[in-house]
Design a protein around this motif. Structure first.
Motif, PDB file in Angstrom:
ATOM      1  N   ILE A   1       7.477  11.218   3.729  1.00 28.99           N
ATOM      2  CA  ILE A   1       6.763  10.497   4.794  1.00 28.99           C
ATOM      3  C   ILE A   1       6.515   9.049   4.386  1.00 28.99           C
ATOM      4  O   ILE A   1       6.749   8.116   5.160  1.00 28.99           O
ATOM      5  N   ILE A   2       6.053   8.842   3.160  1.00 30.54           N
ATOM      6  CA  ILE A   2       5.778   7.484   2.688  1.00 30.54           C
ATOM      7  C   ILE A   2       7.071   6.680   2.598  1.00 30.54           C
ATOM      8  O   ILE A   2       7.112   5.502   2.985  1.00 30.54           O
ATOM      9  N   ALA A   3       8.131   7.305   2.101  1.00 32.04           N
ATOM     10  CA  ALA A   3       9.422   6.606   2.002  1.00 32.04           C
ATOM     11  C   ALA A   3       9.922   6.205   3.394  1.00 32.04           C
ATOM     12  O   ALA A   3      10.416   5.090   3.581  1.00 32.04           O
ATOM     13  N   LEU A   4       9.773   7.095   4.361  1.00 33.94           N
ATOM     14  CA  LEU A   4      10.190   6.765   5.729  1.00 33.94           C
ATOM     15  C   LEU A   4       9.352   5.627   6.309  1.00 33.94           C
ATOM     16  O   LEU A   4       9.879   4.740   6.978  1.00 33.94           O
ATOM     17  N   ALA A   5       8.057   5.658   6.047  1.00 38.02           N
ATOM     18  CA  ALA A   5       7.189   4.575   6.532  1.00 38.02           C
ATOM     19  C   ALA A   5       7.588   3.249   5.891  1.00 38.02           C
ATOM     20  O   ALA A   5       7.623   2.212   6.567  1.00 38.02           O
ATOM     21  N   SER A   6       7.910   3.277   4.608  1.00 32.75           N
ATOM     22  CA  SER A   6       8.349   2.050   3.921  1.00 32.75           C
ATOM     23  C   SER A   6       9.658   1.551   4.496  1.00 32.75           C
ATOM     24  O   SER A   6       9.833   0.340   4.713  1.00 32.75           O
TER      25      SER A   6
ATOM     26  N   GLU B   1      10.359  -2.033   6.289  1.00 31.31           N
ATOM     27  CA  GLU B   1      11.444  -2.918   5.853  1.00 31.31           C
ATOM     28  C   GLU B   1      12.403  -3.214   7.004  1.00 31.31           C
ATOM     29  O   GLU B   1      12.881  -4.340   7.146  1.00 31.31           O
ATOM     30  N   ALA B   2      12.686  -2.209   7.821  1.00 27.61           N
ATOM     31  CA  ALA B   2      13.572  -2.417   8.975  1.00 27.61           C
ATOM     32  C   ALA B   2      12.944  -3.393   9.969  1.00 27.61           C
ATOM     33  O   ALA B   2      13.625  -4.288  10.481  1.00 27.61           O
ATOM     34  N   CYS B   3      11.646  -3.241  10.232  1.00 28.56           N
ATOM     35  CA  CYS B   3      10.955  -4.157  11.142  1.00 28.56           C
ATOM     36  C   CYS B   3      10.970  -5.576  10.581  1.00 28.56           C
ATOM     37  O   CYS B   3      11.209  -6.544  11.323  1.00 28.56           O
ATOM     38  N   LYS B   4      10.721  -5.697   9.291  1.00 29.14           N
ATOM     39  CA  LYS B   4      10.744  -7.007   8.650  1.00 29.14           C
ATOM     40  C   LYS B   4      12.138  -7.622   8.737  1.00 29.14           C
ATOM     41  O   LYS B   4      12.281  -8.807   9.048  1.00 29.14           O
ATOM     42  N   SER B   5      13.146  -6.824   8.530  1.00 33.03           N
ATOM     43  CA  SER B   5      14.531  -7.296   8.606  1.00 33.03           C
ATOM     44  C   SER B   5      14.875  -7.742  10.025  1.00 33.03           C
ATOM     45  O   SER B   5      15.524  -8.773  10.221  1.00 33.03           O
TER      46      SER B   5
ATOM     47  N   PRO C   1       0.820  -1.228   0.000  1.00 33.49           N
ATOM     48  CA  PRO C   1       0.000   0.000   0.000  1.00 33.49           C
ATOM     49  C   PRO C   1       0.850   1.273   0.000  1.00 33.49           C
ATOM     50  O   PRO C   1       0.519   2.234  -0.704  1.00 33.49           O
ATOM     51  N   ASN C   2       1.952   1.276   0.760  1.00 35.87           N
ATOM     52  CA  ASN C   2       2.829   2.455   0.768  1.00 35.87           C
ATOM     53  C   ASN C   2       3.448   2.692  -0.605  1.00 35.87           C
ATOM     54  O   ASN C   2       3.566   3.834  -1.052  1.00 35.87           O
ATOM     55  N   GLU C   3       3.849   1.619  -1.261  1.00 40.60           N
ATOM     56  CA  GLU C   3       4.451   1.759  -2.588  1.00 40.60           C
ATOM     57  C   GLU C   3       3.433   2.252  -3.610  1.00 40.60           C
ATOM     58  O   GLU C   3       3.756   3.073  -4.473  1.00 40.60           O
ATOM     59  N   LYS C   4       2.197   1.767  -3.501  1.00 40.14           N
ATOM     60  CA  LYS C   4       1.135   2.254  -4.394  1.00 40.14           C
ATOM     61  C   LYS C   4       0.905   3.740  -4.183  1.00 40.14           C
ATOM     62  O   LYS C   4       0.785   4.508  -5.146  1.00 40.14           O
ATOM     63  N   ASP C   5       0.825   4.156  -2.909  1.00 37.44           N
ATOM     64  CA  ASP C   5       0.650   5.577  -2.595  1.00 37.44           C
ATOM     65  C   ASP C   5       1.819   6.405  -3.126  1.00 37.44           C
ATOM     66  O   ASP C   5       1.630   7.485  -3.684  1.00 37.44           O
ATOM     67  N   LEU C   6       3.024   5.890  -2.946  1.00 41.96           N
ATOM     68  CA  LEU C   6       4.220   6.599  -3.401  1.00 41.96           C
ATOM     69  C   LEU C   6       4.211   6.768  -4.910  1.00 41.96           C
ATOM     70  O   LEU C   6       4.573   7.825  -5.428  1.00 41.96           O
ATOM     71  N   LYS C   7       3.770   5.750  -5.617  1.00 41.51           N
ATOM     72  CA  LYS C   7       3.704   5.824  -7.079  1.00 41.51           C
ATOM     73  C   LYS C   7       2.698   6.890  -7.519  1.00 41.51           C
ATOM     74  O   LYS C   7       2.981   7.693  -8.409  1.00 41.51           O
ATOM     75  N   ILE C   8       1.538   6.919  -6.882  1.00 38.58           N
ATOM     76  CA  ILE C   8       0.503   7.914  -7.202  1.00 38.58           C
ATOM     77  C   ILE C   8       1.024   9.320  -6.919  1.00 38.58           C
ATOM     78  O   ILE C   8       0.875  10.235  -7.735  1.00 38.58           O
ATOM     79  N   ILE C   9       1.653   9.491  -5.752  1.00 35.59           N
ATOM     80  CA  ILE C   9       2.187  10.808  -5.366  1.00 35.59           C
ATOM     81  C   ILE C   9       3.277  11.233  -6.352  1.00 35.59           C
ATOM     82  O   ILE C   9       3.351  12.396  -6.735  1.00 35.59           O
ATOM     83  N   ALA C  10       4.126  10.306  -6.761  1.00 32.72           N
ATOM     84  CA  ALA C  10       5.208  10.629  -7.692  1.00 32.72           C
ATOM     85  C   ALA C  10       4.648  11.101  -9.037  1.00 32.72           C
ATOM     86  O   ALA C  10       5.137  12.077  -9.615  1.00 32.72           O
TER      87      ALA C  10
END
Length: 185
Positions: free
Chosen positions: A137-142, A146-150, A70-79
């Motif tokens: 903001i979206i990049a930081l959330a992503s 990723e950090a939590c997943k790692s 969802p964050n990546e989709k939002d980032l793509k739309i914003i971009a």
């Protein structure tokens, strides 16, 4: 009362004209034909446009391998939206650039055009800044996700290693007992 209104109108006219002269001098001094603040804004907008383009392409490439979050989709739309506003702002700034023969009258006209379009430039600048902030903001959330997943994956790997070490210790002890029993006969 009338004299006060006339004085205020004169002061306003002087301020407006002096602002035009200053803007005209700025435009005249810069090789790009833009005022200093517009020149900086153009550079930043081009950089943001390029960054948005890179984000869009990287997300397109990764979407072929897996589904976007969802964050990546939002980032793509914003971009994409950011690029639209950036194009609009760059067009306005291009219209404000002074090209051709360098005369005082031409710079004055460009300064007048820049002053008239100042609210449009500010509005677009504000919009593009909002997009920039949202992309950050979206990049930081992503990155956080990723950090939590790692961290979870590392924790899982650590647990697996600990289990393997325990099994190795147990198998060594069992192997030692087995060897002693064989030796004892």
């Amino acid at each position: 009362m009338d004299s006060l209104a006339v004085a205020a109108a004169v002061i306003q006219s002087v301020e407006f004209t002096s602002g035009l002269i200053v803007k005209g001098i700025e435009i005249h001094e810069f090789a790009t034909g833009l005022a200093d603040d517009h020149n900086d804004l153009e550079t930043i907008t081009r950089s943001l446009f390029q960054s948005s383009d890179e984000i869009k392409h990287s997300l397109k490439a990764s979407s072929g391998q897996q589904q976007l979050t969802p964050n990546e989709k939002d980032l793509k739309i914003i971009a994409v939206d950011c690029q639209k506003v950036a194009n609009e702002l760059l067009e306005v700034l291009a219209g404000l650039a002074s090209t051709g023969r360098r005369s005082k009258w031409r710079f004055f006209r460009h300064a007048l055009r820049a002053t008239w379009n100042e609210s449009k430039v500010k509005s677009l600048e504000t919009r593009i800044d909002r997009y920039r902030q949202q992309m950050v903001i979206i990049a930081l959330a992503s990155l956080r996700q990723e950090a939590c997943k790692s961290i979870q994956e590392q924790s899982s790997m650590k647990e697996s290693l600990e289990r393997m070490e325990q099994l190795q210790r147990n198998s060594t002890a069992i192997g030692d007992r087995f060897v002693r029993q064989i030796m004892d006969g």
